[in-house]
Design an enzyme around this catalytic site. Sequence first.
Site, PDB file in Angstrom:
ATOM      1  N   ASP A  89      77.045  13.210  -5.390  1.00 34.63           N
ATOM      2  CA  ASP A  89      78.118  12.641  -4.590  1.00 34.63           C
ATOM      3  C   ASP A  89      77.925  13.165  -3.166  1.00 34.63           C
ATOM      4  O   ASP A  89      77.103  14.071  -2.942  1.00 34.63           O
ATOM      5  CB  ASP A  89      79.467  13.078  -5.167  1.00 34.63           C
ATOM      6  CG  ASP A  89      80.648  12.645  -4.316  1.00 34.63           C
ATOM      7  OD1 ASP A  89      80.682  11.475  -3.919  1.00 34.63           O
ATOM      8  OD2 ASP A  89      81.517  13.494  -4.037  1.00 34.63           O
ATOM      9  N   ASP A 137      80.850  13.222  -0.068  1.00 30.41           N
ATOM     10  CA  ASP A 137      82.042  13.928   0.413  1.00 30.41           C
ATOM     11  C   ASP A 137      82.526  14.946  -0.611  1.00 30.41           C
ATOM     12  O   ASP A 137      82.798  14.601  -1.762  1.00 30.41           O
ATOM     13  CB  ASP A 137      83.176  12.920   0.669  1.00 30.41           C
ATOM     14  CG  ASP A 137      83.000  12.144   1.963  1.00 30.41           C
ATOM     15  OD1 ASP A 137      83.154  12.755   3.032  1.00 30.41           O
ATOM     16  OD2 ASP A 137      82.704  10.940   1.888  1.00 30.41           O
ATOM     17  N   ASP A 184      82.764  16.358  -7.009  1.00 28.27           N
ATOM     18  CA  ASP A 184      83.861  17.268  -6.679  1.00 28.27           C
ATOM     19  C   ASP A 184      85.244  16.723  -7.002  1.00 28.27           C
ATOM     20  O   ASP A 184      86.199  17.491  -7.081  1.00 28.27           O
ATOM     21  CB  ASP A 184      83.834  17.587  -5.177  1.00 28.27           C
ATOM     22  CG  ASP A 184      84.321  16.407  -4.342  1.00 28.27           C
ATOM     23  OD1 ASP A 184      85.385  16.529  -3.703  1.00 28.27           O
ATOM     24  OD2 ASP A 184      83.661  15.365  -4.342  1.00 28.27           O
TER      25      ASP A 184
END
Length: 228
Positions: free
Chosen positions: A8, A10, A165
Site C-alpha cells: 500500500d 499512504d 496500514d
Amino acid sequence: MLTAILFDLDGTIVNTDPIHYQAWREMLLSHSIEIDESFYKSRISGRINPEIVNDILPHLSLAAGEKFADEKEALFRHRASHLQPLAGFSELIEWTKTHQIKRALVTNAPRLNAEFMLEVLGIKDVFHTIVLADDCLAGKPDPEPYKVALNKLGITAEQAIALEDSPSGIRAAVAANIPTIGIASTHDPQVLQNMGTFMDIPDFTDLRLWTFINSSITVNLAQLSSTF
C-alpha cells in the site's frame, strides 16, 4: 514460497495520515463539519474519495463532490513536499532486489497524489506494476485491486504478502487471500489484528518482519504466517 510483496502507499510506505487529516479537517470546516482523529480513522482513512464525500457530504452534487475532493487533494500535495518513507523501507526494497522478489504498489490514492508521492519519495521506478483504484472496478476494501495486482504479476495469492496500514486495505488484501502484515503507523495494532493481519509492525526495521521474509524464501507462506 515468497515471490512478491504488494505495498500500500499512504500510511504504509509513508505516513501521510497527519497531512491528510489536517487537509480533510480544514476542508470540512468550510461546511461547518468539525472532525477529530477518531472520526478521521473511522470514516475517512483508507477509503476512496467518492465514498468519503458521499458519506460525509451527501447533499453535494456529483460535480460539487468531485470539486471538493480535488481541492482537498491539491491542499494535501501543497503540504506534502517533504515526505520521507518509513524507516527500513529502502533496505526492504534492496532485499527484494537481491532475492528477485517482485514488487507491486496497490493504492486507493488518486492518480495525481500517487504520482506526486512517488516523485517526492524518489521511487517511481521501484515497482514492477502499479494498481490504482481509479483503474479498477472497485477500490479497497473490495479485493479487486489486489486481484488485479496478482494477475499483472502472474502469481497466486499464496506466493505474495501484502503490507497495509488501514482496516480498509487489510480487508481488501485478506479478502484476496493474501497473507497480510499490518503497518501500525495510523491504527492500533489490535485493530489491524481484528481485520485479519498475521503480524503487526511499527515500520520496516522490525526484526519480526526480517525473520519472516528471510524464512519465506524457501518455506510455504501459509504455514509460515500461521507461526507468527
